[in-house]
Scaffold this motif. Structure first.
Motif, PDB file in Angstrom:
ATOM      1  N   VAL A  34      -2.983   1.652   6.836  1.00 29.45           N
ATOM      2  CA  VAL A  34      -2.726   0.487   5.997  1.00 29.45           C
ATOM      3  C   VAL A  34      -3.608   0.619   4.767  1.00 29.45           C
ATOM      4  O   VAL A  34      -4.817   0.860   4.884  1.00 29.45           O
ATOM      5  N   GLY A  35      -3.021   0.483   3.593  1.00 31.02           N
ATOM      6  CA  GLY A  35      -3.785   0.558   2.354  1.00 31.02           C
ATOM      7  C   GLY A  35      -4.145  -0.827   1.845  1.00 31.02           C
ATOM      8  O   GLY A  35      -3.346  -1.761   1.940  1.00 31.02           O
ATOM      9  N   VAL A  36      -5.347  -0.961   1.320  1.00 35.32           N
ATOM     10  CA  VAL A  36      -5.772  -2.177   0.626  1.00 35.32           C
ATOM     11  C   VAL A  36      -6.090  -1.764  -0.807  1.00 35.32           C
ATOM     12  O   VAL A  36      -6.997  -0.968  -1.041  1.00 35.32           O
ATOM     13  N   LEU A  37      -5.302  -2.280  -1.754  1.00 36.89           N
ATOM     14  CA  LEU A  37      -5.471  -1.903  -3.148  1.00 36.89           C
ATOM     15  C   LEU A  37      -5.921  -3.120  -3.954  1.00 36.89           C
ATOM     16  O   LEU A  37      -5.163  -4.068  -4.143  1.00 36.89           O
ATOM     17  N   THR A 155       1.660   3.387   5.171  1.00 35.55           N
ATOM     18  CA  THR A 155       3.018   2.868   5.315  1.00 35.55           C
ATOM     19  C   THR A 155       3.072   1.373   5.035  1.00 35.55           C
ATOM     20  O   THR A 155       4.153   0.783   5.021  1.00 35.55           O
ATOM     21  N   LYS A 156       1.908   0.781   4.845  1.00 39.42           N
ATOM     22  CA  LYS A 156       1.796  -0.628   4.470  1.00 39.42           C
ATOM     23  C   LYS A 156       0.686  -0.735   3.437  1.00 39.42           C
ATOM     24  O   LYS A 156      -0.362  -0.092   3.577  1.00 39.42           O
ATOM     25  N   ILE A 157       0.897  -1.544   2.397  1.00 35.54           N
ATOM     26  CA  ILE A 157      -0.130  -1.737   1.370  1.00 35.54           C
ATOM     27  C   ILE A 157      -0.313  -3.224   1.110  1.00 35.54           C
ATOM     28  O   ILE A 157       0.653  -3.949   0.833  1.00 35.54           O
ATOM     29  N   LEU A 158      -1.568  -3.667   1.192  1.00 33.70           N
ATOM     30  CA  LEU A 158      -1.938  -5.026   0.810  1.00 33.70           C
ATOM     31  C   LEU A 158      -2.508  -4.963  -0.597  1.00 33.70           C
ATOM     32  O   LEU A 158      -3.525  -4.311  -0.831  1.00 33.70           O
ATOM     33  N   PHE A 159      -1.852  -5.628  -1.532  1.00 35.80           N
ATOM     34  CA  PHE A 159      -2.264  -5.600  -2.936  1.00 35.80           C
ATOM     35  C   PHE A 159      -3.044  -6.874  -3.233  1.00 35.80           C
ATOM     36  O   PHE A 159      -2.565  -7.985  -2.990  1.00 35.80           O
ATOM     37  N   PHE A 160      -4.243  -6.721  -3.789  1.00 35.26           N
ATOM     38  CA  PHE A 160      -5.164  -7.841  -3.951  1.00 35.26           C
ATOM     39  C   PHE A 160      -5.606  -7.967  -5.412  1.00 35.26           C
ATOM     40  O   PHE A 160      -6.560  -7.334  -5.826  1.00 35.26           O
TER      41      PHE A 160
END
Length: 361
Positions: A34-37, A155-160
């Motif tokens: 999981v990506g946190v950007l 495969t999942k990205i949380l954009f902040f």
């Protein structure tokens, strides 16, 4: 027949494995993550004319920032604004530039924030969550960081977007750029965006703590705290229904209540007016002078809309706005830094990330 390799994935990654239940000839792919950007406004690469012009052109060409028709605005921007403003902005940036790292303070602070968030999330989620940052304007671009996360197996990205209060010219345009980056991906990750967090108790607590510490160390207690938010054209509120103005005022109210103050000790103002239109008022630069003239000779200013100190705080508030106050007879000007990489701020940001990762990790 094996699966064709999608071009974005890094098949040479150390954690690449063959997917469960795949055929024997299936290529190895990076372990799913999981990506946190995290995203901030942006910064020029340097303070020279060409770097400033390139950065300002991207920023001031954004329809979310300046919504005039292109046929009307672009000749003015390209012919007048970008011929003059890069020199002025370059000088302003040089006055605050981090010469040791050869980067703007916003870049330095954002790196510090991301490092602290990485440490906190690694302790909780291990290597299943990957943290990175991008800038809406300038470098590192949103597109480049989305590509990097996808290649690493996210495969999942949380954009902040790192804006406590929502505005079309900040949060929305950052989200726009994120979605544009996703459009270029053949294998799109699932995506979420973090909503504004101006009324989250942990954020208000971090703000209040920074004010209390600043007041405790001040030689002279300020007569009033000015909460200065970045401005917007008033038309964006009246015609477009942008909630930014209301969310800024609510932030100040919640801060006031947490500090246990009354209305005479704190107020909301707006800075960074640009162009001929009326912007959200009162204007900070005018209000600080009025405070001095009315007898409040000692004031404090904080900037709750900025997650990190930048040109608008270090140069505009701590130099231009301070000068306006002192020119009107003010004596003590206390600038309270943004929350930056303060531990309480990091805790608040990690709390928002944790909440929005629910169900993903």
């Amino acid at each position: 027949m094996g699966l064709m390799k999608p071009s974005r994935l890094n098949f040479d990654a150390p954690d690449a494995v063959c997917p469960m239940h795949a055929q024997k000839d299936h290529p190895k792919i990076p372990k799913e993550k999981v990506g946190v950007l995290l995203a901030n406004l942006g910064t020029p690469d340097n303070t020279d004319y060409r770097s400033m012009r390139r950065y300002l052109n991207e920023f001031l060409s954004d329809k979310r920032v300046i919504d005039y028709p292109s046929w009307k605005w672009q000749p003015i921007l390209q012919g007048i604004v970008l011929s003059i403003r890069p020199f002025k902005s370059g000088a302003a940036y040089r006055s605050i530039w981090n010469n040791e790292a050869d980067e703007s303070p916003l870049m330095t602070i954002t790196k510090d924030q991301v490092a602290a968030i990485k440490t906190a999330l690694a302790a909780e989620y291990g290597d299943s969550v990957m943290v990175d940052f991008c800038m809406r304007y300038g470098n590192p671009s949103t597109k480049s960081k989305v590509e990097k996360l996808v290649a690493a197996g996210c495969t999942k990205i949380l954009f902040f977007p790192l804006y406590p209060q929502y505005a079309g010219a900040t949060t929305a345009t950052a989200n726009d750029e994120f979605f544009r980056a996703l459009m270029a991906e053949n294998w799109q990750p699932a995506a979420r965006t973090v909503p504004p967090y101006f009324d989250e108790p942990a954020y208000i607590e971090a703000l209040a703590d920074s004010v209390e510490r600043a007041y405790a160390s001040a030689e002279r207690k300020p007569d009033i705290l000015i909460c200065s938010y970045h401005g917007l054209p008033e038309r964006y509120l009246k015609e477009g229904g942008d909630p930014y103005h209301c969310q800024c005022r609510k932030t100040t109210r919640l801060l006031k209540e947490r500090l246990g103050w009354d209305d005479t000790q704190i107020m909301t103002t707006f800075q960074s007016k640009f162009g001929p239109e009326e912007w959200l008022q009162p204007y900070t630069v005018e209000e600080v002078a009025r405070q001095a003239e009315s007898g409040n000779k000692s004031i404090a200013v904080c900037a709750p809309a900025f997650s990190a100190d930048c040109i608008e705080t270090l140069e505009e508030i701590n130099e231009e706005i301070k000068e306006s106050f002192e020119h009107a007879g003010g004596e003590e000007f206390l600038y309270i830094p943004c929350l930056n990489a303060d531990p309480l701020h990091i805790d608040a940001l990690v709390g928002q990330i944790r909440k929005n990762l629910s169900g993903w990790v």
